[in-house]
Write an enzyme that holds these catalytic residues in place. Sequence first.
Site, PDB file in Angstrom:
ATOM      1  N   HIS A   8       1.164  -1.146  -0.212  1.00  0.00           N
ATOM      2  CA  HIS A   8       0.031  -0.182  -0.036  1.00  0.00           C
ATOM      3  C   HIS A   8       0.533   0.835   0.339  1.00  0.00           C
ATOM      4  O   HIS A   8       2.029   1.278   0.469  1.00  0.00           O
ATOM      5  CB  HIS A   8      -0.378   0.544   1.867  1.00  0.00           C
ATOM      6  CG  HIS A   8      -1.519  -1.193   1.483  1.00  0.00           C
ATOM      7  ND1 HIS A   8      -3.020  -0.801   1.371  1.00  0.00           N
ATOM      8  CD2 HIS A   8      -1.481  -2.247   2.329  1.00  0.00           C
ATOM      9  CE1 HIS A   8      -3.891  -2.374   2.093  1.00  0.00           C
ATOM     10  NE2 HIS A   8      -2.040  -2.971   2.297  1.00  0.00           N
ATOM     11  N   GLU A  90       2.685  -0.692   4.284  1.00  0.00           N
ATOM     12  CA  GLU A  90       2.592   0.716   3.793  1.00  0.00           C
ATOM     13  C   GLU A  90       3.441   0.729   3.594  1.00  0.00           C
ATOM     14  O   GLU A  90       4.463   1.077   4.787  1.00  0.00           O
ATOM     15  CB  GLU A  90       1.499   1.493   5.159  1.00  0.00           C
ATOM     16  CG  GLU A  90      -0.280   0.618   5.451  1.00  0.00           C
ATOM     17  CD  GLU A  90      -0.707   1.505   4.350  1.00  0.00           C
ATOM     18  OE1 GLU A  90      -0.696   2.413   3.625  1.00  0.00           O
ATOM     19  OE2 GLU A  90      -2.267   0.866   4.415  1.00  0.00           O
ATOM     20  N   HIS A 126      -2.027  -3.589  -3.384  1.00  0.00           N
ATOM     21  CA  HIS A 126      -3.480  -3.103  -3.302  1.00  0.00           C
ATOM     22  C   HIS A 126      -5.020  -2.657  -4.262  1.00  0.00           C
ATOM     23  O   HIS A 126      -5.500  -3.651  -4.340  1.00  0.00           O
ATOM     24  CB  HIS A 126      -4.407  -1.347  -2.014  1.00  0.00           C
ATOM     25  CG  HIS A 126      -4.826  -2.087  -1.733  1.00  0.00           C
ATOM     26  ND1 HIS A 126      -5.535  -1.351  -0.534  1.00  0.00           N
ATOM     27  CD2 HIS A 126      -5.861  -2.657  -1.184  1.00  0.00           C
ATOM     28  CE1 HIS A 126      -6.643  -1.159   0.217  1.00  0.00           C
ATOM     29  NE2 HIS A 126      -7.106  -1.570  -0.370  1.00  0.00           N
ATOM     30  N   ASP A 136      -3.782   2.372  -4.631  1.00  0.00           N
ATOM     31  CA  ASP A 136      -2.304   1.977  -4.462  1.00  0.00           C
ATOM     32  C   ASP A 136      -1.514   0.711  -4.247  1.00  0.00           C
ATOM     33  O   ASP A 136      -2.116  -0.371  -4.873  1.00  0.00           O
ATOM     34  CB  ASP A 136      -2.300   2.862  -2.904  1.00  0.00           C
ATOM     35  CG  ASP A 136      -2.920   1.999  -1.847  1.00  0.00           C
ATOM     36  OD1 ASP A 136      -4.023   1.077  -2.626  1.00  0.00           O
ATOM     37  OD2 ASP A 136      -2.838   1.406  -1.120  1.00  0.00           O
TER      38      ASP A 136
HETATM   39 ZN   LIG Z   1      -3.847   0.002   0.870  1.00  0.00          ZN
END
Ligand SMILES: [Zn+2]
Length: 163
Positions: A8, A90, A126, A136
């Site tokens: 992400h 992330e 994602h 993303d």
């Molecule tokens: Zn995401």
Amino acid sequence: MVSLVVLHSISLPPGQYGGDAIERLFTNRLDCSAHPYFESIRGLHVSAHFLIRRTGQLLQFVSCDRRAWHAGASQWCDRANCNDYSIGIELEGLEGERFTAAQYAQLVVLLRALSRRYAIDAVVGHEHVAPGRKHDPGRGFDWGRLARALRWSRARLPFAPQD
Ligand SMILES: [Zn+2]
């Protein structure tokens, strides 16, 4: 059992790096009155296993043996609910923008460590498990660069250019 990694991108507010807003969001401690954008995500309960900052610093929020709420409504191959069988990483950044060399380096270290512990079938974005709904990490993420650094089979990196 974990078999998938979902990448992400996130920054809070979007495009602003540093600060502790992401950590606060993932630990339900974000002060939503601190910024107009934060108001727009009030009540959002999300988490990811890991965050890699622009500097390459690695933070962990959720044990890899527990589910994190990062993918939402999602599907990979024939399996729905990616949160049930994936690890969420992330990258501090903005959809469509580039990521730093330090982030790729840390990501490679982390993915290698995860692959020693779990039978990871694939690393995807994602955007690939929630197409149309999520975008993303986006076009700024260099899948070819990741593939060259990892030297994994392209089956595990299905979105790396085949060269
Ligand atoms: Zn995401």
